[in-house]
Design a protein around this motif. Structure first.
Motif, PDB file in Angstrom:
ATOM      1  N   PHE A  18     -14.784  -0.068   7.192  1.00 46.81           N
ATOM      2  CA  PHE A  18     -15.672  -1.484   7.526  1.00 46.81           C
ATOM      3  C   PHE A  18     -16.862  -1.291   6.758  1.00 46.81           C
ATOM      4  CE2 PHE A  18     -13.836  -0.184  11.940  1.00 46.81           C
ATOM      5  CZ  PHE A  18     -12.892  -1.380  11.901  1.00 46.81           C
ATOM      6  N   ILE A  19     -16.909  -0.537   5.753  1.00 45.25           N
ATOM      7  CA  ILE A  19     -18.185  -0.654   4.841  1.00 45.25           C
ATOM      8  C   ILE A  19     -17.806  -1.589   3.681  1.00 45.25           C
ATOM      9  CG2 ILE A  19     -19.702   0.720   3.454  1.00 45.25           C
ATOM     10  CD1 ILE A  19     -19.034   3.366   5.178  1.00 45.25           C
ATOM     11  N   LYS A  20     -18.615  -2.399   3.373  1.00 48.49           N
ATOM     12  CA  LYS A  20     -18.687  -3.435   2.292  1.00 48.49           C
ATOM     13  C   LYS A  20     -19.158  -2.862   0.799  1.00 48.49           C
ATOM     14  CE  LYS A  20     -16.984  -6.154   5.411  1.00 48.49           C
ATOM     15  NZ  LYS A  20     -15.622  -6.346   5.441  1.00 48.49           N
ATOM     16  N   PRO A  21     -18.382  -3.207  -0.005  1.00 44.33           N
ATOM     17  CA  PRO A  21     -17.160  -3.958  -0.341  1.00 44.33           C
ATOM     18  C   PRO A  21     -16.125  -3.130   0.290  1.00 44.33           C
ATOM     19  CG  PRO A  21     -17.733  -2.864  -2.508  1.00 44.33           C
ATOM     20  CD  PRO A  21     -19.018  -2.590  -1.435  1.00 44.33           C
ATOM     21  N   CYS A  22     -15.104  -4.024   0.818  1.00 41.77           N
ATOM     22  CA  CYS A  22     -13.848  -3.437   1.251  1.00 41.77           C
ATOM     23  C   CYS A  22     -12.971  -2.861   0.182  1.00 41.77           C
ATOM     24  CB  CYS A  22     -13.188  -4.425   2.374  1.00 41.77           C
ATOM     25  SG  CYS A  22     -11.721  -3.809   2.994  1.00 41.77           S
ATOM     26  N   SER A  23     -12.416  -1.708   0.214  1.00 38.93           N
ATOM     27  CA  SER A  23     -11.573  -1.008  -0.614  1.00 38.93           C
ATOM     28  C   SER A  23     -10.153  -0.603   0.257  1.00 38.93           C
ATOM     29  CB  SER A  23     -11.855   0.284  -1.314  1.00 38.93           C
ATOM     30  OG  SER A  23     -13.099  -0.420  -2.169  1.00 38.93           O
ATOM     31  N   THR A  24      -9.144  -0.973  -0.122  1.00 38.12           N
ATOM     32  CA  THR A  24      -7.967  -0.762   0.622  1.00 38.12           C
ATOM     33  C   THR A  24      -7.028  -0.011  -0.435  1.00 38.12           C
ATOM     34  OG1 THR A  24      -7.871  -3.033   1.863  1.00 38.12           O
ATOM     35  CG2 THR A  24      -5.841  -1.535   1.939  1.00 38.12           C
ATOM     36  N   PHE A  25      -6.493   1.217  -0.172  1.00 43.05           N
ATOM     37  CA  PHE A  25      -6.000   2.038  -0.898  1.00 43.05           C
ATOM     38  C   PHE A  25      -4.240   2.041  -0.634  1.00 43.05           C
ATOM     39  CE2 PHE A  25      -9.731   4.873  -0.414  1.00 43.05           C
ATOM     40  CZ  PHE A  25     -10.267   4.335  -1.696  1.00 43.05           C
ATOM     41  N   ASP A  26      -3.496   2.654  -1.479  1.00 41.50           N
ATOM     42  CA  ASP A  26      -1.884   2.575  -1.408  1.00 41.50           C
ATOM     43  C   ASP A  26      -1.341   1.356  -1.228  1.00 41.50           C
ATOM     44  OD1 ASP A  26      -1.979   5.435  -1.418  1.00 41.50           O
ATOM     45  OD2 ASP A  26      -2.309   5.624   0.822  1.00 41.50           O
ATOM     46  N   ILE A  27      -1.904   0.581  -2.120  1.00 47.50           N
ATOM     47  CA  ILE A  27      -1.285  -0.942  -2.198  1.00 47.50           C
ATOM     48  C   ILE A  27      -0.201  -0.898  -3.131  1.00 47.50           C
ATOM     49  CG2 ILE A  27      -1.858  -3.352  -2.467  1.00 47.50           C
ATOM     50  CD1 ILE A  27      -2.892  -2.091   0.177  1.00 47.50           C
ATOM     51  N   PRO A  28       0.960  -1.381  -2.945  1.00 44.22           N
ATOM     52  CA  PRO A  28       2.071  -1.536  -3.992  1.00 44.22           C
ATOM     53  C   PRO A  28       1.779  -2.759  -4.946  1.00 44.22           C
ATOM     54  CG  PRO A  28       3.065  -1.699  -1.818  1.00 44.22           C
ATOM     55  CD  PRO A  28       1.547  -1.854  -1.666  1.00 44.22           C
ATOM     56  N   LEU A  29       2.211  -2.600  -6.233  1.00 48.72           N
ATOM     57  CA  LEU A  29       1.846  -3.699  -7.368  1.00 48.72           C
ATOM     58  C   LEU A  29       1.931  -4.950  -7.071  1.00 48.72           C
ATOM     59  CD1 LEU A  29       0.413  -3.333 -10.135  1.00 48.72           C
ATOM     60  CD2 LEU A  29       2.780  -3.077 -11.153  1.00 48.72           C
ATOM     61  N   VAL A  30       3.343  -5.176  -6.147  1.00 47.48           N
ATOM     62  CA  VAL A  30       3.810  -6.281  -5.897  1.00 47.48           C
ATOM     63  C   VAL A  30       2.619  -7.082  -5.046  1.00 47.48           C
ATOM     64  CG1 VAL A  30       6.221  -6.070  -6.217  1.00 47.48           C
ATOM     65  CG2 VAL A  30       5.139  -5.482  -3.938  1.00 47.48           C
ATOM     66  N   GLU A  31       2.075  -6.102  -4.119  1.00 47.68           N
ATOM     67  CA  GLU A  31       0.926  -7.079  -3.169  1.00 47.68           C
ATOM     68  C   GLU A  31      -0.475  -7.166  -3.846  1.00 47.68           C
ATOM     69  OE1 GLU A  31       0.560  -5.040   0.587  1.00 47.68           O
ATOM     70  OE2 GLU A  31       2.726  -4.582   0.688  1.00 47.68           O
ATOM     71  N   MET A  32      -0.654  -6.255  -4.901  1.00 59.04           N
ATOM     72  CA  MET A  32      -2.020  -6.403  -5.746  1.00 59.04           C
ATOM     73  C   MET A  32      -1.779  -7.866  -6.460  1.00 59.04           C
ATOM     74  SD  MET A  32      -2.867  -2.911  -7.614  1.00 59.04           S
ATOM     75  CE  MET A  32      -3.037  -1.575  -6.643  1.00 59.04           C
TER      76      MET A  32
ATOM     77  N   LYS B 147     -10.580  12.643  -0.767  1.00 56.04           N
ATOM     78  CA  LYS B 147      -8.947  12.997  -0.959  1.00 56.04           C
ATOM     79  C   LYS B 147      -8.463  11.828  -1.483  1.00 56.04           C
ATOM     80  CE  LYS B 147      -8.762  16.492   2.706  1.00 56.04           C
ATOM     81  NZ  LYS B 147     -10.152  16.647   3.226  1.00 56.04           N
ATOM     82  N   VAL B 148      -7.387  12.285  -2.234  1.00 49.72           N
ATOM     83  CA  VAL B 148      -6.680  11.062  -3.055  1.00 49.72           C
ATOM     84  C   VAL B 148      -5.387  10.825  -2.078  1.00 49.72           C
ATOM     85  CG1 VAL B 148      -5.149  10.531  -4.934  1.00 49.72           C
ATOM     86  CG2 VAL B 148      -7.050  12.415  -5.189  1.00 49.72           C
ATOM     87  N   PRO B 149      -5.563   9.521  -1.530  1.00 50.28           N
ATOM     88  CA  PRO B 149      -4.450   9.017  -0.794  1.00 50.28           C
ATOM     89  C   PRO B 149      -2.933   9.309  -1.451  1.00 50.28           C
ATOM     90  CG  PRO B 149      -6.109   7.268  -1.059  1.00 50.28           C
ATOM     91  CD  PRO B 149      -6.424   8.267  -2.028  1.00 50.28           C
ATOM     92  N   ARG B 150      -2.033   9.692  -0.360  1.00 50.78           N
ATOM     93  CA  ARG B 150      -0.722  10.143  -1.259  1.00 50.78           C
ATOM     94  C   ARG B 150       0.388   9.542  -0.432  1.00 50.78           C
ATOM     95  NH1 ARG B 150      -1.303  12.092  -6.216  1.00 50.78           N
ATOM     96  NH2 ARG B 150      -2.782  13.721  -6.267  1.00 50.78           N
ATOM     97  N   LYS B 151       0.127   8.378   0.393  1.00 48.15           N
ATOM     98  CA  LYS B 151       1.237   7.743   0.701  1.00 48.15           C
ATOM     99  C   LYS B 151       2.138   6.713  -0.434  1.00 48.15           C
ATOM    100  CE  LYS B 151      -0.692   6.944   5.375  1.00 48.15           C
ATOM    101  NZ  LYS B 151      -1.285   5.856   6.348  1.00 48.15           N
ATOM    102  N   LEU B 152       1.239   6.520  -1.222  1.00 42.64           N
ATOM    103  CA  LEU B 152       2.042   5.843  -2.326  1.00 42.64           C
ATOM    104  C   LEU B 152       1.356   6.461  -3.794  1.00 42.64           C
ATOM    105  CD1 LEU B 152       2.546   1.974  -2.787  1.00 42.64           C
ATOM    106  CD2 LEU B 152       1.424   3.295  -4.801  1.00 42.64           C
TER     107      LEU B 152
END
Length: 504
Positions: A370-384, A487-492
């Motif tokens: 919830f801290i701004k600016p918002c950063s979302t990890f593990d996003i597929p390229l098609v969604e980017m 930690k590096v997100p590893r879901k993707l």
């Protein structure tokens, strides 16, 4: 002088992610050429390599997911990017990005291994870890069998059943009491298995949340006096909440104890902490008994509302004192919250906060998401990229981040700025820190250009020019740059490939 190589490959069937296609097998030809390196005039020319596929689409990127699925990004002649999903690709080709498991546990499913073992096992722990845990497990089983039998004996001693008479009442009461404990233990099992990797990053936050959840559990216990017929479910829910709280408290406090033990004296620090805790426990029990037995406070014993009010007052005081005690902790390691404060200070003012000042400004209760600016990890390229998934944009994006171990893009579908970030296979904690720095620079300079690719390019230029200074200032301000708890997100994870054939 260029050399040419012509290869013929068998192909396999993939399941498209956006549209269906029929399975088919065929061969395609790939033509690769690479100029031979040579020396002219005493200077060696760098070797270059390129591959092209004549008349066929080719793979430029592979996204690998933690469940073994791989998504291949294919560029064709239609100027659009196509995606094809390969189920359990990592297991099939033997390239799963995880550390080899010891033979003793090779038969366990991956989901069970992830639940009971630390991330990165066996490389993340000592060699004797598994053998110790395999022996510790039956040790704990026998201990709890003994606990059940002793509980039955204690209940008999206080008048529930007797050795001379019927023991059915004592056995039933013991079963109910132990069942309450067992249901509560499920909470600790869930926390340890599902969230074991969160405590190193922010122990202060999770230690505070543990007290909030423990307070909620005590409310269920207080309610048993009002509804004695529902003792087992109420007490079980109370134990469940308190077990979850303990599952958060114990690992968090171990991290805090490790922070105290700067001389490697963790055992002594833990032992002395027990002295402080037991002394406080004895004083608290004595005062509690005094309040319950004192003739000056008869209302607490006779009035449930007075008991509730007294408990609530003490609990609020307890939570306030807990917050104050956690606020004085000063970590010189970098987690997500402190990284955001440090990066913001450097981007805006080119200075770094001292670690004592940064810890004072850190909000213990806030969630990082919830801290701004918002950063979302593990996003597929098609969604980017959204609907504009042209091959040109994909090539531009991959070209921008060729020297980085992550890919960052700006979400243009929201009025409030949001960043999408995915990390490559070789990404480290330093890569995460670089992505945070770039996010804050883009957030502060988002009005500079209407072209998002121009903004990204300029931000990367600034990152290259200023990040080394950022690290130097961190070390000068007393921060431990060798311990970055990001930690590096590893879901993707993104795996870039040399453009080769796409087999379908």
């Amino acid at each position: 002088m260029p050399s040419s190589l012509q290869l013929s490959f068998p192909t396999f069937a993939f399941k498209p992610s956006r549209e269906s296609s029929r399975r088919r097998n065929y061969h395609i030809q790939i033509f690769c050429s690479s100029p031979l390196s040579g020396t002219q005039g005493g200077h060696e020319e760098p070797e270059e390599r390129s591959c092209r596929v004549e008349g066929q689409p080719y793979v430029v990127l592979v996204e690998r997911y933690s469940n073994g699925t791989a998504k291949r990004y294919v560029l064709g002649n239609d100027l659009q990017v196509q995606t094809f999903v390969e189920q359990h690709a990592a297991e099939a080709n033997g390239s799963k990005a995880s550390t080899p498991t010891q033979p003793k546990l090779s038969w366990l499913p991956d989901i069970v291994k992830d639940f009971i073992l630390p991330a990165g096992f066996p490389g993340s722990v000592s060699d004797d870890y598994l053998e110790y845990m395999l022996l510790q497990f039956p040790t704990n089983v026998t201990a709890w069998i003994c606990h059940t039998l002793v509980t039955s004996s204690l209940l008999k001693a206080v008048g529930i059943g007797s050795f001379s008479g019927t023991t059915a009442a004592a056995s039933a009461a013991a079963i109910r009491w132990v069942s309450k404990d067992g249901i509560g233990s499920v909470g600790r099992l869930f926390i340890g298995g599902r969230f074991g990797n969160i405590f190193d990053d922010d122990p202060k936050q999770w230690r505070m949340y543990a007290d909030f959840i423990g307070s909620a559990g005590s409310i269920f216990d207080l309610s048993t006096q009002l509804y004695p017929a529902y003792f087992l479910p109420l007490a079980s829910f109370g134990n469940l909440a308190k077990a979850v709280a303990r599952g958060l408290k114990d690992p968090s406090f171990r991290v805090i104890q490790n922070h105290f033990a700067i001389s490697g004296n963790l055992g002594e620090v833990a032992a002395k902490e027990e002295v402080w805790e037991v002394a406080a426990q004895l004083i608290g029990l004595a005062l509690g008994i005094l309040v319950l037995t004192s003739q000056d406070t008869p209302g607490i014993v006779t009035s449930y509302s007075m008991l509730e009010f007294t408990w609530l007052s003490m609990r609020l005081l307890h939570l306030w004192l807990r917050y104050q005690s956690l606020s004085v902790l000063t970590f010189n390691t970098i987690n997500f919250k402190r990284a955001r404060l440090l990066v913001k200070s450097h981007v805006l003012h080119s200075i770094i906060l001292e670690y004592t000042e940064c810890n004072r400004k850190e909000n213990i209760l806030s969630w990082e998401r919830f801290i701004k600016p918002c950063s979302t990890f593990d996003i597929p390229l098609v969604e980017m990229l959204g609907v504009e998934r042209s091959s040109t944009k994909v090539k531009m994006l991959l070209g921008l981040y060729a020297q980085e171990e992550y890919v960052l893009f700006v979400n243009q579908d929201r009025e409030e700025i949001e960043f999408f970030v995915s990390f490559k296979v070789r990404a480290t904690s330093l890569s995460v820190l670089r992505s945070i720095w770039q996010c804050y620079w883009l957030n502060e300079h988002r009005g500079g250009s209407d072209n998002v690719f121009d903004q990204l390019k300029q931000s990367l230029v600034e990152l290259d020019q200023r990040f080394d200074n950022f690290l130097e200032q961190l070390e000068g301000a007393g921060w431990d740059v060798n311990q970055i708890n990001l930690k590096v997100p590893r879901k993707l994870v993104i795996e870039e490939v040399v453009p080769t054939e796409f087999t379908q």
